[in-house]
Motif scaffolding. Structure first.
Motif, PDB file in Angstrom:
ATOM      1  N   ILE A 163       0.773  -1.142   0.113  1.00 44.72           N
ATOM      2  CA  ILE A 163      -0.009   0.129   0.184  1.00 44.72           C
ATOM      3  C   ILE A 163       0.840   1.233  -0.006  1.00 44.72           C
ATOM      4  CG2 ILE A 163      -1.513   1.253   1.468  1.00 44.72           C
ATOM      5  CD1 ILE A 163      -2.725  -1.494   2.501  1.00 44.72           C
ATOM      6  N   SER A 164       2.008   1.224   0.739  1.00 42.64           N
ATOM      7  CA  SER A 164       2.748   2.471   0.937  1.00 42.64           C
ATOM      8  C   SER A 164       3.431   2.762  -0.477  1.00 42.64           C
ATOM      9  CB  SER A 164       3.984   2.274   1.897  1.00 42.64           C
ATOM     10  OG  SER A 164       4.847   1.064   1.363  1.00 42.64           O
ATOM     11  N   ARG A 165       3.401   2.104  -1.420  1.00 51.11           N
ATOM     12  CA  ARG A 165       4.044   2.492  -2.824  1.00 51.11           C
ATOM     13  C   ARG A 165       3.097   3.388  -3.549  1.00 51.11           C
ATOM     14  NH1 ARG A 165       5.039  -3.448  -2.738  1.00 51.11           N
ATOM     15  NH2 ARG A 165       7.320  -3.624  -2.158  1.00 51.11           N
ATOM     16  N   ARG A 166       1.939   3.254  -3.432  1.00 52.84           N
ATOM     17  CA  ARG A 166       0.936   4.221  -4.077  1.00 52.84           C
ATOM     18  C   ARG A 166      -0.239   4.350  -3.100  1.00 52.84           C
ATOM     19  NH1 ARG A 166      -0.585   3.075 -10.096  1.00 52.84           N
ATOM     20  NH2 ARG A 166      -1.153   5.253  -9.885  1.00 52.84           N
ATOM     21  N   PRO A 167      -0.170   5.087  -1.989  1.00 54.64           N
ATOM     22  CA  PRO A 167      -1.101   5.006  -0.940  1.00 54.64           C
ATOM     23  C   PRO A 167      -2.613   5.671  -1.405  1.00 54.64           C
ATOM     24  CG  PRO A 167       0.384   6.549  -0.094  1.00 54.64           C
ATOM     25  CD  PRO A 167       0.997   5.526  -1.332  1.00 54.64           C
ATOM     26  N   ARG A 168      -2.282   6.907  -2.243  1.00 52.20           N
ATOM     27  CA  ARG A 168      -3.413   7.533  -2.694  1.00 52.20           C
ATOM     28  C   ARG A 168      -4.352   6.958  -3.418  1.00 52.20           C
ATOM     29  NH1 ARG A 168      -2.266  13.751  -3.879  1.00 52.20           N
ATOM     30  NH2 ARG A 168      -1.902  13.381  -1.549  1.00 52.20           N
ATOM     31  N   ALA A 169      -3.562   6.079  -4.326  1.00 54.69           N
ATOM     32  CA  ALA A 169      -4.491   5.216  -5.713  1.00 54.69           C
ATOM     33  C   ALA A 169      -5.184   4.425  -4.841  1.00 54.69           C
ATOM     34  CB  ALA A 169      -3.360   4.621  -6.366  1.00 54.69           C
ATOM     35  N   VAL A 170      -4.339   3.562  -3.858  1.00 57.72           N
ATOM     36  CA  VAL A 170      -5.065   2.703  -3.223  1.00 57.72           C
ATOM     37  C   VAL A 170      -6.432   3.121  -2.286  1.00 57.72           C
ATOM     38  CG1 VAL A 170      -4.898   0.915  -1.126  1.00 57.72           C
ATOM     39  CG2 VAL A 170      -3.217   1.324  -2.793  1.00 57.72           C
ATOM     40  N   TRP A 171      -6.394   4.325  -1.587  1.00 59.15           N
ATOM     41  CA  TRP A 171      -7.700   4.636  -0.691  1.00 59.15           C
ATOM     42  C   TRP A 171      -8.550   5.233  -1.788  1.00 59.15           C
ATOM     43  CZ3 TRP A 171      -9.746   9.337  -0.490  1.00 59.15           C
ATOM     44  CH2 TRP A 171      -8.924  10.611  -0.757  1.00 59.15           C
ATOM     45  N   VAL A 172      -8.371   5.964  -2.821  1.00 57.87           N
ATOM     46  CA  VAL A 172      -9.245   6.522  -3.698  1.00 57.87           C
ATOM     47  C   VAL A 172     -10.056   5.388  -4.391  1.00 57.87           C
ATOM     48  CG1 VAL A 172      -9.653   7.730  -5.894  1.00 57.87           C
ATOM     49  CG2 VAL A 172      -8.181   8.697  -3.986  1.00 57.87           C
ATOM     50  N   GLY A 173      -9.143   4.391  -5.013  1.00 54.46           N
ATOM     51  CA  GLY A 173      -9.645   3.137  -5.596  1.00 54.46           C
ATOM     52  C   GLY A 173     -10.852   2.272  -4.751  1.00 54.46           C
ATOM     53  N   THR A 174     -10.201   1.930  -3.269  1.00 53.66           N
ATOM     54  CA  THR A 174     -10.977   1.224  -2.539  1.00 53.66           C
ATOM     55  C   THR A 174     -12.227   1.890  -2.405  1.00 53.66           C
ATOM     56  OG1 THR A 174      -8.934   0.500  -1.635  1.00 53.66           O
ATOM     57  CG2 THR A 174     -10.979   0.296  -0.224  1.00 53.66           C
ATOM     58  N   ALA A 175     -12.205   3.456  -2.027  1.00 53.82           N
ATOM     59  CA  ALA A 175     -13.404   4.059  -1.661  1.00 53.82           C
ATOM     60  C   ALA A 175     -14.384   4.201  -2.914  1.00 53.82           C
ATOM     61  CB  ALA A 175     -13.013   5.689  -1.373  1.00 53.82           C
ATOM     62  N   ALA A 176     -13.965   4.269  -4.316  1.00 54.12           N
ATOM     63  CA  ALA A 176     -14.895   4.289  -5.178  1.00 54.12           C
ATOM     64  C   ALA A 176     -15.425   2.979  -5.543  1.00 54.12           C
ATOM     65  CB  ALA A 176     -13.919   4.264  -6.582  1.00 54.12           C
ATOM     66  N   ALA A 177     -14.783   1.733  -5.261  1.00 49.81           N
ATOM     67  CA  ALA A 177     -15.576   0.550  -5.175  1.00 49.81           C
ATOM     68  C   ALA A 177     -16.253   0.391  -4.340  1.00 49.81           C
ATOM     69  CB  ALA A 177     -14.249  -0.481  -5.229  1.00 49.81           C
ATOM     70  N   LEU A 178     -16.172   0.832  -3.041  1.00 55.56           N
ATOM     71  CA  LEU A 178     -17.323   1.066  -1.800  1.00 55.56           C
ATOM     72  C   LEU A 178     -18.654   1.583  -2.234  1.00 55.56           C
ATOM     73  CD1 LEU A 178     -14.873   1.279   1.258  1.00 55.56           C
ATOM     74  CD2 LEU A 178     -16.210  -1.048   0.485  1.00 55.56           C
ATOM     75  N   GLY A 179     -18.079   2.752  -2.931  1.00 54.52           N
ATOM     76  CA  GLY A 179     -19.237   3.647  -3.215  1.00 54.52           C
ATOM     77  C   GLY A 179     -20.253   2.918  -4.498  1.00 54.52           C
ATOM     78  N   VAL A 180     -19.359   2.334  -5.332  1.00 55.84           N
ATOM     79  CA  VAL A 180     -20.381   1.677  -6.241  1.00 55.84           C
ATOM     80  C   VAL A 180     -21.194   0.381  -5.818  1.00 55.84           C
ATOM     81  CG1 VAL A 180     -19.904  -0.052  -8.173  1.00 55.84           C
ATOM     82  CG2 VAL A 180     -18.609   1.995  -8.035  1.00 55.84           C
ATOM     83  N   MET A 181     -20.721  -0.273  -4.806  1.00 60.38           N
ATOM     84  CA  MET A 181     -21.366  -1.248  -4.261  1.00 60.38           C
ATOM     85  C   MET A 181     -22.595  -0.643  -3.478  1.00 60.38           C
ATOM     86  SD  MET A 181     -18.099  -3.231  -2.660  1.00 60.38           S
ATOM     87  CE  MET A 181     -18.826  -4.582  -1.543  1.00 60.38           C
ATOM     88  N   ALA A 182     -22.220   0.460  -2.863  1.00 65.78           N
ATOM     89  CA  ALA A 182     -23.380   1.131  -2.163  1.00 65.78           C
ATOM     90  C   ALA A 182     -24.656   1.519  -3.042  1.00 65.78           C
ATOM     91  CB  ALA A 182     -23.082   2.199  -1.431  1.00 65.78           C
ATOM     92  N   ILE A 183     -24.500   1.719  -4.248  1.00 67.18           N
ATOM     93  CA  ILE A 183     -25.630   1.822  -5.046  1.00 67.18           C
ATOM     94  C   ILE A 183     -26.706   0.819  -4.989  1.00 67.18           C
ATOM     95  CG2 ILE A 183     -26.275   2.092  -7.718  1.00 67.18           C
ATOM     96  CD1 ILE A 183     -23.485   3.055  -8.061  1.00 67.18           C
ATOM     97  N   GLY A 184     -26.530  -0.180  -4.414  1.00 69.80           N
ATOM     98  CA  GLY A 184     -27.693  -1.461  -4.561  1.00 69.80           C
ATOM     99  C   GLY A 184     -28.734  -0.865  -3.436  1.00 69.80           C
ATOM    100  N   THR A 185     -28.253   0.053  -2.662  1.00 68.33           N
ATOM    101  CA  THR A 185     -29.008   0.667  -1.490  1.00 68.33           C
ATOM    102  C   THR A 185     -30.487   1.392  -2.187  1.00 68.33           C
ATOM    103  OG1 THR A 185     -27.974   2.763  -1.334  1.00 68.33           O
ATOM    104  CG2 THR A 185     -27.264   0.847   0.199  1.00 68.33           C
TER     105      THR A 185
END
Length: 735
Positions: free
Chosen positions: A386-408
């Motif tokens: 994660i430390s190699r590209r932390p910003r890409a990791v957390w932004v990508g993870t947050a985006a994926a979670l956001g997509v999953m939340a659309i099901g609500t």
């Protein structure tokens, strides 16, 4: 000061003599409180509609007045007979014979009626009014009989036996007719059957899950035993305290809250145990004497465990602000469970572990001076990745979670239909189908309107004009004390939006009648009020829980940025879990709706329990950051806690997953949603998203505390090659 307090705690619970005193105290308390009183908790269950509804609801007020005409212990049970070729005179004679049999129940005990000696079967059954029927359907293919059985205060517990006997009686003389028992009595009996044995089933399932996960985690045939035993002690004592409050302080307790208590205590208690054991094993590698190792482990781990327990407790107590009595009652029940589990894991467990010695870790006993395995384990390597590209990791993870939340968007949490409440098709649901196929309204689930006697004729006339009401099924059924009760059959199933619309139209009409003072109750009215109260509770309790959790994080972490971001990750995880769950409900389990209380329960459990893992991770990251800087502190914190957080998440997910063992859709849905959310939170959110944020923001995560100052951040002084050494920080620590 903090160090002296926690050192004092360690001395009290795991000193060379104190450990035996602690064990003796717990044994005595458990014998008296847990075994002696906790075993009586089910006797204090209150599963009547009035114990679930808000006091301000119109249906609750109606219930209090309906008691003059019909006891709250009365469950009108509809026996329905069907012959598609047409009901014959011989069939009607058989039905009348059954009615005579049902009439004979009056004044007899339940054991006498069912012909078997059953617990509490000496309760006397009465018929709260005349038996109605036989009522033949317009198409001549069905007959229904309504039997208003009343078995007293223990009626709901005995109802399954009584209704089973009525079903057997009807079937015995059917001669080819299809028979079912439905109405409030039939459905209540089937629901009671579904909840029966919940304590034993859930406890056994939860313990099996916990034992399996602990065996896989510790890889020891002995170590798992001690957290499990301490969790059981906590559960028994929590049940004893809840029993006392239910008996003497009017705490509302029902089968649902007792089931949640079992799951919560076993799951949360084991989580706290795993955190303590992980730190204890770490300290055993640095200390020769196990008492010193436990003292240091308790000093280091207790603040996080106590903060976690306090957060969950306060989060659960927020439920007391809910309108729904069942929800408000669950708050203190769950809070008591968490507090007792917390006390057991910071007193009983440390004492027991120190008494037992290092051998309990066999076959891999931690030896003084040996290398800490987590320093170069999976999560240490994950942190480096994660430390190699932390910003890409957390932004990508947050985006994926956001997509999953659309099901609500597709979640229809407006209540479950009668059929969808069960995972199978009980007899009462089959009976409902027969009634709807042949009758304009259901005899067993009418609206019940209580009005001033002088306005009875106007109420009856107005109600007959309402869309959704069967005019032929509107009639006064009794008068007393200046009040009259009017029953009004409705043409739609009681647990449908169409029925709720009818209730609202009836209420609007009768409320306009001068001097009527009319109150509308009945099954459909009760469920409408439940939907409205649940919406209110969602709007009130969810922000309240968020505010409480945010305040605790601010106090614990002594910062503003980190708590706000952590709250954001928890909300994002909740949305993702609920979104995926909504899709699973519809496309995997085949249920398009959800109970109206589901979003609130899932939110409270995921936020209150999910914040545990934030606390476990971030308190360790803060500890390491103060020592080695924000970047290396984030890596060391993840390496040290990643494994135990993941294991704790598996335990909690597994225990909540056991709710799916019950044949009820609500427990399946809450079990799946919470279990999936916990796994998502521990594996993805806590370990990857939060670590990415820690590494990307560095010292700014701790603003405005002293850790946000540049001199505490070593990131600028490190080169790319220094990352590898950060994974070895734990093994290099000295006591």
């Amino acid at each position: 000061m903090e160090r002296s307090v926690t050192r004092g705690l360690a001395g009290v619970v795991c000193g060379r003599r104190a450990k035996w005193i602690v064990l003796a105290i717990w044994l005595v308390i458990t014998a008296v409180l847990g075994v002696g009183l906790g075993s009586q908790l089910t006797d204090e269950e209150s599963n009547e509609a009035s114990s679930w509804l808000p006091e301000s609801a119109e249906s609750t007020k109606a219930l209090s007045q309906i008691g003059v005409f019909q006891s709250e212990n009365t469950f009108p049970t509809t026996i329905v007979y069907e012959r598609t070729s047409g009901i014959t005179a011989q069939d009607l004679a058989a039905v009348r014979a059954d009615i005579a049999d049902f009439q004979s129940y009056n004044g007899r005990t339940v054991s006498d009626i069912v012909g078997d000696d059953i617990p509490d079967g000496d309760a006397v059954v009465t018929l709260d009014g005349p038996i109605r029927g036989p009522i033949t359907s317009p198409d001549g293919q069905a007959v229904q009989v309504e039997v208003p059985v009343n078995a007293g205060a223990d009626g709901l517990m005995l109802l399954p036996d009584l209704v089973d006997q009525m079903r057997a009686t009807a079937a015995a003389d059917a001669d080819g007719m299809i028979t079912h028992a439905t109405g409030p009595g039939g459905s209540s009996a089937d629901t009671a059957d579904a909840w029966s044995g919940i304590d034993g089933v859930l406890l056994a399932a939860a313990l099996l899950v916990v034992i399996a996960i602990l065996l896989l985690t510790y890889r020891s045939p002995t170590l798992w035993f001690f957290p499990v035993v301490c969790s059981v002690f906590a559960m028994l004592n929590a049940q004893g305290i809840v029993y006392l409050l239910a008996k003497y302080a009017d705490l509302t307790v029902n089968a649902q809250s007792i089931g949640i208590l079992t799951v919560l205590v076993i799951g949360a208690g084991t989580d706290y145990a795993m955190l303590l054991v992980a730190r204890y094993r770490e300290e055993l590698r640095r200390h020769h004497d196990r008492h010193d190792a436990m003292a240091e482990a308790l000093h280091r781990a207790a603040p996080a465990i106590i903060a976690s327990g306090a957060t969950v407790t306060l989060g659960m107590l927020c439920l007391m602000a809910a309108d729904m009595n069942s929800t408000a009652g669950m708050g203190p029940v769950a809070a008591i469970g968490v507090v007792v589990a917390l006390l057991a894991m910071i007193s009983l467990l440390p004492a027991v572990l120190v008494i037992m010695g290092r051998w309990i870790f066999w076959p891999v006993r931690p030896i003084e001076g040996s290398r800490e395995p987590t320093a170069t384990g999976f999560w240490a390597r994950t942190g480096l990745a994660i430390s190699r590209r932390p910003r890409a990791v957390w932004v990508g993870t947050a985006a994926a979670l956001g997509v999953m939340a659309i099901g609500t968007v597709g979640l229809d949490a407006t209540g479950l239909s009668a059929a969808d409440q069960y995972r199978d098709t009980p007899d009462s649901i089959k009976g409902d189908d027969v009634v709807r196929a042949h009758f304009a309204s259901e005899a067993g689930t009418p609206l019940q309107i209580v009005t001033n006697t002088g306005a009875t004729d106007e109420v009856v006339a107005a109600t007959r004009q309402i869309e959704g009401v069967d005019p032929a099924a509107v009639r006064p059924v009794g008068s007393a004390g200046g009040k009259t009760m009017v029953e009004a059959g409705i043409t739609d199933p009681a647990l449908t939006n169409a029925a709720y619309d009818t209730v609202q139209r009836v209420r609007d009409a009768v409320h306009e009648i001068p001097n009527a003072d009319a109150l509308v109750g009945g099954t459909a009215a009760v469920n409408l009020d439940v939907q409205e109260a649940s919406r209110h509770d969602n709007d009130l309790v969810i922000p309240l829980v968020l505010g409480v959790v945010l305040m605790i994080l601010i106090l614990l972490l002594r910062a503003l940025v980190a708590p706000v971001l952590l709250i954001g990750t928890v909300v994002l995880a909740f949305g993702a879990a609920l979104g995926v769950s909504a899709l699973a409900f519809e496309y995997v389990f085949g249920v398009s709706g959800a109970d109206s209380s589901l979003p609130l329960y899932v939110f409270v459990f995921l936020v209150a329990l999910g914040i545990d893992y934030n606390i476990f991770l971030m308190t360790r990251v803060r500890e390491e950051t103060a020592r080695v800087g924000s970047r290396r502190g984030a890596l060391a914190g993840l390496a040290a806690t990643g494994g135990v957080i993941t294991s704790a998440g598996l335990v909690l997910a597994g225990t909540f997953g056991t709710l799916a063992t019950l044949p009820l859709t609500f427990t399946l849905q809450i079990g799946f949603a919470v279990a999936f959310g916990v796994l998502l939170d521990t594996i993805i959110v806590r370990s990857i998203l939060v670590t990415g944020l820690n590494l990307d923001l560095g010292r700014h995560m701790w603003w405005p505390s002293r850790l946000s100052r540049a001199e505490h951040d070593e990131e600028r002084s490190q080169g790319p090659g220094d990352d590898a050494s950060s994974s070895e920080l734990l093994s290099a620590r000295t006591p």
